[in-house]
Design an enzyme around this catalytic site. Structure first.
Site, PDB file in Angstrom:
ATOM      1  CG  HIS A 179      21.822 -26.167   0.244  1.00 33.68           C
ATOM      2  ND1 HIS A 179      21.400 -27.227   0.985  1.00 33.68           N
ATOM      3  CD2 HIS A 179      23.170 -26.296   0.158  1.00 33.68           C
ATOM      4  CE1 HIS A 179      22.442 -27.967   1.342  1.00 33.68           C
ATOM      5  NE2 HIS A 179      23.537 -27.419   0.844  1.00 33.68           N
ATOM      6  CE  LYS A 183      25.826 -27.632  -2.592  1.00 31.94           C
ATOM      7  NZ  LYS A 183      26.869 -27.229  -1.663  1.00 31.94           N
ATOM      8  CD  GLU A 217      27.703 -34.608   4.222  1.00 31.40           C
ATOM      9  OE1 GLU A 217      27.795 -33.391   4.476  1.00 31.40           O
ATOM     10  OE2 GLU A 217      26.733 -35.293   4.569  1.00 31.40           O
ATOM     11  CG  ASP A 236      20.350 -35.247   5.721  1.00 29.68           C
ATOM     12  OD1 ASP A 236      19.706 -34.191   5.679  1.00 29.68           O
ATOM     13  OD2 ASP A 236      21.549 -35.294   6.079  1.00 29.68           O
ATOM     14  CG  HIS A 241      20.799 -32.008  -1.048  1.00 26.77           C
ATOM     15  ND1 HIS A 241      19.883 -30.992  -1.044  1.00 26.77           N
ATOM     16  CD2 HIS A 241      21.332 -32.035   0.198  1.00 26.77           C
ATOM     17  CE1 HIS A 241      19.871 -30.433   0.152  1.00 26.77           C
ATOM     18  NE2 HIS A 241      20.737 -31.043   0.928  1.00 26.77           N
ATOM     19  CE  LYS A 331      31.261 -31.253   1.615  1.00 22.74           C
ATOM     20  NZ  LYS A 331      29.856 -31.511   1.928  1.00 22.74           N
TER      21      LYS A 331
HETATM   22  C1  BG6 Z   1      22.082 -30.746   4.343  1.00 24.13           C
HETATM   23  C2  BG6 Z   1      22.017 -32.012   5.154  1.00 24.13           C
HETATM   24  O1  BG6 Z   1      20.886 -30.555   3.644  1.00 24.13           O
HETATM   25  O2  BG6 Z   1      23.151 -30.831   3.407  1.00 24.13           O
HETATM   26  C3  BG6 Z   1      23.347 -32.255   5.855  1.00 24.13           C
HETATM   27  O3  BG6 Z   1      20.961 -31.933   6.102  1.00 24.13           O
HETATM   28  C4  BG6 Z   1      24.491 -32.234   4.862  1.00 24.13           C
HETATM   29  O4  BG6 Z   1      23.318 -33.489   6.552  1.00 24.13           O
HETATM   30  C5  BG6 Z   1      24.419 -30.970   4.012  1.00 24.13           C
HETATM   31  O5  BG6 Z   1      25.718 -32.278   5.588  1.00 24.13           O
HETATM   32  C6  BG6 Z   1      25.452 -31.011   2.894  1.00 24.13           C
HETATM   33  O6  BG6 Z   1      25.442 -29.775   2.247  1.00 24.13           O
HETATM   34  P1  BG6 Z   1      26.754 -29.234   1.538  1.00 24.13           P
HETATM   35  O7  BG6 Z   1      26.319 -27.992   0.840  1.00 24.13           O
HETATM   36  O8  BG6 Z   1      27.783 -29.016   2.616  1.00 24.13           O
HETATM   37  O9  BG6 Z   1      27.163 -30.352   0.609  1.00 24.13           O
END
Ligand code: BG6
Length: 450
Positions: A179, A183, A217, A236, A241, A331
């Site tokens: 995902h 973004k 985070e 993860d 990402h 964050k």
């Molecule tokens: C997810 C992870 O893919 O992405 C999570 O499994 C993480 O652990 C999350 O918190 C973070 O996504 P975003 O969009 O909130 O940065």
């Protein structure tokens, strides 16, 4: 630069049945179902769209919708979502599902596409892929498979998974979701880098000193003990990402100017990336984690800090640091580009912020007005929310692109393989180490030692 992305009118999207496996799960409630409503409200969804939720237990569509947060509208889903009860490990049930979908298709007209969104962990999704294949689902034109990460746990398992999927589904049918790629800011990386001469000309090792890709985070693992114990920060966030953000930073998009080739640009960037083993890589765990997952001996890292190097002549000599952790002080997901100093002057920093406060910040040195010669560092800022007053959730883009058969913002199997290849030395080193250091929840990522 408006030519970069091909537009498809919602009327040109074929009638669609979106089958969601894992409909009662967290992702479906928090992201997928709200994203469908948003797409419909924006007039971006296909004219004919039906949602089918798969459940093992007897759960009604009404019950699923009641579990959505109160503020979320669900008018479309109330009318267009149905449930199908089946045991996903029983081959005969797939025949019944096929018959059910066929019935629905009759009401939708010609050329219906079927999207299977497997919002479940890989150990569950892989047998489903196999049974879908064995029961002939993949052979039906317009069938697509949407898969959630993690795609394997290391290079070997990723290769196996990809091979198994290939036995049933062609690569064009498989949409591996990351995902982060969907973004807004990730998409903007191309426009931003290529549409601005100032940046396009300085985007290389002649001008750039270092790159820091940070995903800090504040949240912990939020009750996902079983998932996180098997995953950890490296798998993860880094493997998926954050390596994708590295690829978007290092790739050469001007070569193509066509977003459909963007996957190839990312693959080329990843191929040239390696762990810089001369810089120590750090893993650590927040101090209350082992209690939280009820595993006193857990070696799962909730924090990872690694440095990469690229063999691309444009990037040789530029350290690329990737750092991420849970239960930190704030964050912040951002890419920090540090420019080289010229003469005695200080360097400049360019901050590409994904969240919070999506935007771009350029830190410049300036003389403070007045009689004194006083120089200070200040920011030029573009805050997306303030400027555009709108934002798109990544999952809206994910679903829309899958509906439109646009795979440019999905991860190809080659990217999956390359990212595990990059991380193999770290995984190997950590697998040999019997200890892990801890940090206090609320720490800053720059103050955590391995
Ligand atoms: C997810 C992870 O893919 O992405 C999570 O499994 C993480 O652990 C999350 O918190 C973070 O996504 P975003 O969009 O909130 O940065």
């Amino acid at each position: 630069m408006n030519d970069i992305r091909t537009e498809t009118s919602p009327h040109a999207i074929p009638p669609t049945i979106l089958v969601i496996v894992g409909i009662t799960g967290d992702l479906s409630k928090r992201k997928l179902l709200p994203a469908i409503e948003k797409l419909v409200a924006a007039g971006a969804a296909p004219d004919k769209l039906k949602i089918v939720g798969i459940t093992r237990r007897d759960v009604s569509a009404k019950q699923v919708l009641q579990a959505l947060p109160d503020e979320l509208p669900h008018g479309f889903l109330t009318q267009n979502m149905s449930m199908f009860q089946m045991d996903l490990s029983v081959s005969a049930d797939y025949k019944k599902l096929d018959a059910y979908l066929h019935e629905l298709e009759i009401g939708l007209g010609e050329g219906v596409q079927r999207l299977f969104y497997l919002s479940v962990p890989p150990q569950i999704s892989q047998p489903i892929v196999k049974l879908l294949g064995k029961n002939g689902f993949a052979d039906k034109p317009g069938t697509k498979l949407l898969l959630e990460k993690p795609f394997g746990t290391d290079l070997e398992t990723a290769r196996e998974l990809i091979e198994q999927t290939k036995q049933h589904f062609a690569e064009e049918q498989v949409y591996r979701i990351d995902h982060y790629l969907a973004k807004d800011m990730a998409q903007n990386m191309i426009v931003f880098r290529e549409g601005n001469a100032l940046l396009a000309h300085t985007w290389n090792n002649e001008f750039i000193e270092r790159i820091d890709i940070v995903a800090s985070e504040k949240i912990g693992i939020e009750g996902r003990a079983a998932f996180y114990e098997q995953t950890g920060a490296l798998r993860d966030l880094v493997q998926s990402h954050l390596l994708q953000l590295a690829a978007l930073t290092l790739m050469h998009p001007s070569v193509t100017r066509n977003l459909r080739n963007i996957c190839q640009c990312r693959i080329d960037a990843l191929r040239q990336l390696h762990i810089d083993e001369s810089v120590p890589f750090t893993r650590a765990q927040y101090s209350s984690y082992a209690d939280e997952v009820k595993n006193p001996g857990s070696l799962t890292e909730t924090f990872a800090d690694i440095t990469l190097k690229s063999t691309d002549p444009a990037w040789q000599g530029v350290p690329i640091r990737i750092v991420t952790g849970k239960a930190l002080d704030k964050k912040a997901t951002e890419i920090k580009i540090t420019y080289k100093k010229i003469n005695e002057y200080e360097s400049n920093e360019l901050l590409i912020r994904f969240q919070p406060n999506e935007g771009i910040e350029l830190r410049l040195w300036t003389k403070v007005p007045g009689y004194e010669w006083k120089v200070e560092n200040h920011s030029l800022e573009l805050d997306f929310q303030e400027t555009f007053n709108t934002s798109t959730e990544a999952y809206e883009q994910v679903l829309l692109d899958a509906l439109k058969s646009d795979q440019s913002l999905f991860t190809t199997s080659e990217e999956v393989i390359e990212s595990w290849r990059i991380l193999a030395p770290v995984q190997h080193a950590w697998s040999m180490s019997p200890t892990i250091s801890t940090y206090k929840p609320g720490s800053n990522y720059d103050h955590i030692a391995g």
